[in-house]
Design a protein around this motif. Structure first.
Motif, PDB file in Angstrom:
ATOM      1  N   UNK A 110       1.129  -1.240   0.406  1.00 24.81           N
ATOM      2  CA  UNK A 110      -0.092   0.354   0.201  1.00 24.81           C
ATOM      3  C   UNK A 110       1.019   1.249   0.115  1.00 24.81           C
ATOM      4  N   UNK A 111       2.052   1.109   1.006  1.00 22.19           N
ATOM      5  CA  UNK A 111       2.316   2.367   0.643  1.00 22.19           C
ATOM      6  C   UNK A 111       3.912   2.059   1.685  1.00 22.19           C
ATOM      7  N   UNK A 112       4.786   2.712   0.868  1.00 22.93           N
ATOM      8  CA  UNK A 112       6.253   2.484   1.532  1.00 22.93           C
ATOM      9  C   UNK A 112       6.944   3.216   3.001  1.00 22.93           C
ATOM     10  N   UNK A 113       6.616   3.434   4.285  1.00 22.83           N
ATOM     11  CA  UNK A 113       7.253   4.107   5.086  1.00 22.83           C
ATOM     12  C   UNK A 113       8.980   4.925   4.478  1.00 22.83           C
ATOM     13  N   UNK A 114       9.651   3.484   5.342  1.00 26.26           N
ATOM     14  CA  UNK A 114      11.257   3.273   4.879  1.00 26.26           C
ATOM     15  C   UNK A 114      11.298   2.821   4.257  1.00 26.26           C
ATOM     16  N   UNK A 115      12.563   2.963   3.876  1.00 26.23           N
ATOM     17  CA  UNK A 115      13.245   1.676   2.861  1.00 26.23           C
ATOM     18  C   UNK A 115      15.165   1.968   3.095  1.00 26.23           C
ATOM     19  N   UNK A 116      15.565   1.371   3.699  1.00 27.09           N
ATOM     20  CA  UNK A 116      16.988   1.587   3.987  1.00 27.09           C
ATOM     21  C   UNK A 116      18.048   0.166   3.960  1.00 27.09           C
ATOM     22  N   UNK A 117      19.224   0.472   4.381  1.00 24.23           N
ATOM     23  CA  UNK A 117      20.162  -0.733   3.911  1.00 24.23           C
ATOM     24  C   UNK A 117      20.920  -1.002   5.502  1.00 24.23           C
ATOM     25  N   UNK A 118      21.375  -2.164   6.139  1.00 22.98           N
ATOM     26  CA  UNK A 118      22.412  -1.937   7.187  1.00 22.98           C
ATOM     27  C   UNK A 118      22.411  -3.676   6.290  1.00 22.98           C
ATOM     28  N   UNK A 119      23.397  -3.416   7.210  1.00 22.75           N
ATOM     29  CA  UNK A 119      25.563  -4.723   6.872  1.00 22.75           C
ATOM     30  C   UNK A 119      25.460  -5.145   8.456  1.00 22.75           C
ATOM     31  N   UNK A 154      22.994  -0.741  10.803  1.00 22.36           N
ATOM     32  CA  UNK A 154      22.239   0.966   9.957  1.00 22.36           C
ATOM     33  C   UNK A 154      23.553   1.283   9.035  1.00 22.36           C
ATOM     34  N   UNK A 155      23.038   1.432   7.688  1.00 22.59           N
ATOM     35  CA  UNK A 155      24.015   1.958   6.989  1.00 22.59           C
ATOM     36  C   UNK A 155      23.199   3.717   6.148  1.00 22.59           C
ATOM     37  N   UNK A 156      22.687   2.978   5.762  1.00 27.66           N
ATOM     38  CA  UNK A 156      21.185   4.463   5.865  1.00 27.66           C
ATOM     39  C   UNK A 156      19.917   4.428   5.267  1.00 27.66           C
ATOM     40  N   UNK A 157      18.970   5.035   5.229  1.00 22.27           N
ATOM     41  CA  UNK A 157      17.451   4.898   5.418  1.00 22.27           C
ATOM     42  C   UNK A 157      17.165   5.975   4.177  1.00 22.27           C
ATOM     43  N   UNK A 158      15.855   5.677   3.567  1.00 25.67           N
ATOM     44  CA  UNK A 158      15.235   6.541   3.302  1.00 25.67           C
ATOM     45  C   UNK A 158      14.183   6.216   3.286  1.00 25.67           C
ATOM     46  N   UNK A 198      25.152   6.349   8.503  1.00 29.61           N
ATOM     47  CA  UNK A 198      25.876   6.166   9.408  1.00 29.61           C
ATOM     48  C   UNK A 198      26.850   6.924   9.131  1.00 29.61           C
ATOM     49  N   UNK A 199      27.667   7.260  10.061  1.00 28.38           N
ATOM     50  CA  UNK A 199      28.361   7.694  10.150  1.00 28.38           C
ATOM     51  C   UNK A 199      29.622   7.376   8.714  1.00 28.38           C
ATOM     52  N   UNK A 200      30.337   5.962   9.085  1.00 26.29           N
ATOM     53  CA  UNK A 200      31.433   5.274   8.785  1.00 26.29           C
ATOM     54  C   UNK A 200      31.121   6.122   7.251  1.00 26.29           C
ATOM     55  N   UNK A 201      29.331   6.174   6.856  1.00 24.63           N
ATOM     56  CA  UNK A 201      29.756   5.667   4.931  1.00 24.63           C
ATOM     57  C   UNK A 201      29.232   6.680   4.562  1.00 24.63           C
ATOM     58  N   UNK A 202      28.892   8.281   5.585  1.00 23.70           N
ATOM     59  CA  UNK A 202      28.534   9.481   4.776  1.00 23.70           C
ATOM     60  C   UNK A 202      29.902   9.854   4.110  1.00 23.70           C
ATOM     61  N   UNK A 203      28.914  11.134   2.972  1.00 22.28           N
ATOM     62  CA  UNK A 203      30.335  11.593   1.370  1.00 22.28           C
ATOM     63  C   UNK A 203      30.310  10.558   0.759  1.00 22.28           C
TER      64      UNK A 203
END
Length: 121
Positions: free
Chosen positions: A29-38, A47-51, A60-65
């Motif tokens: 129906x709807x997707x509130x959040x999708x993201x990646x974990x590792x 957590x790596x990133x979410x949208x 995550x600070x380790x992957x920013x940029x």
């Protein structure tokens, strides 16, 4: 039933790039959040990133940029563009989605099966 299928995991040398994809299927129906974990061997899943549905992103600070998360709502797909890869990025990457379905119209957490990313030194 919701299925999240990741793809794009591969072996890369440090400094390389990789793009992961995760497609969600089902009576969505709807997707509130999708993201990646590792999760790396012997380490906790992180957590790596979410949208979010409005495009807000978290990293995550380790992957920013270096990593960029994006989405294609028409395809119920989330992507993770990974640049400047480091050996520390080696892990199984899991897709995550918080979404509503016709059978359970409340936000619920779903996980993909994971895709292996290996970055050599």
């Amino acid at each position: 039933q919701v299925q999240l299928v990741e793809s794009g995991g591969d072996l890369k040398q440090a400094g390389g790039s990789l793009r992961l994809s995760c497609a969600a299927s089902g009576r969505i129906v709807s997707i509130n959040v999708m993201g990646w974990y590792r999760q790396a061997p012997g380490k906790q899943r992180e957590l790596v990133a979410t949208i979010t549905d409005d495009g807000s992103t978290t990293y995550a600070d380790s992957v920013k940029g270096r990593f960029t998360i994006s989405r294609d709502n028409a395809k119920n797909t989330v992507y993770l563009q990974m640049n400047s890869l480091k050996p520390e990025d080696t892990a199984v990457y899991y897709c995550n989605a918080i979404l509503r379905t016709t059978s359970w119209p409340r936000p619920y957490n779903y996980w993909g099966q994971g895709t292996q990313v290996t970055v050599s030194s």
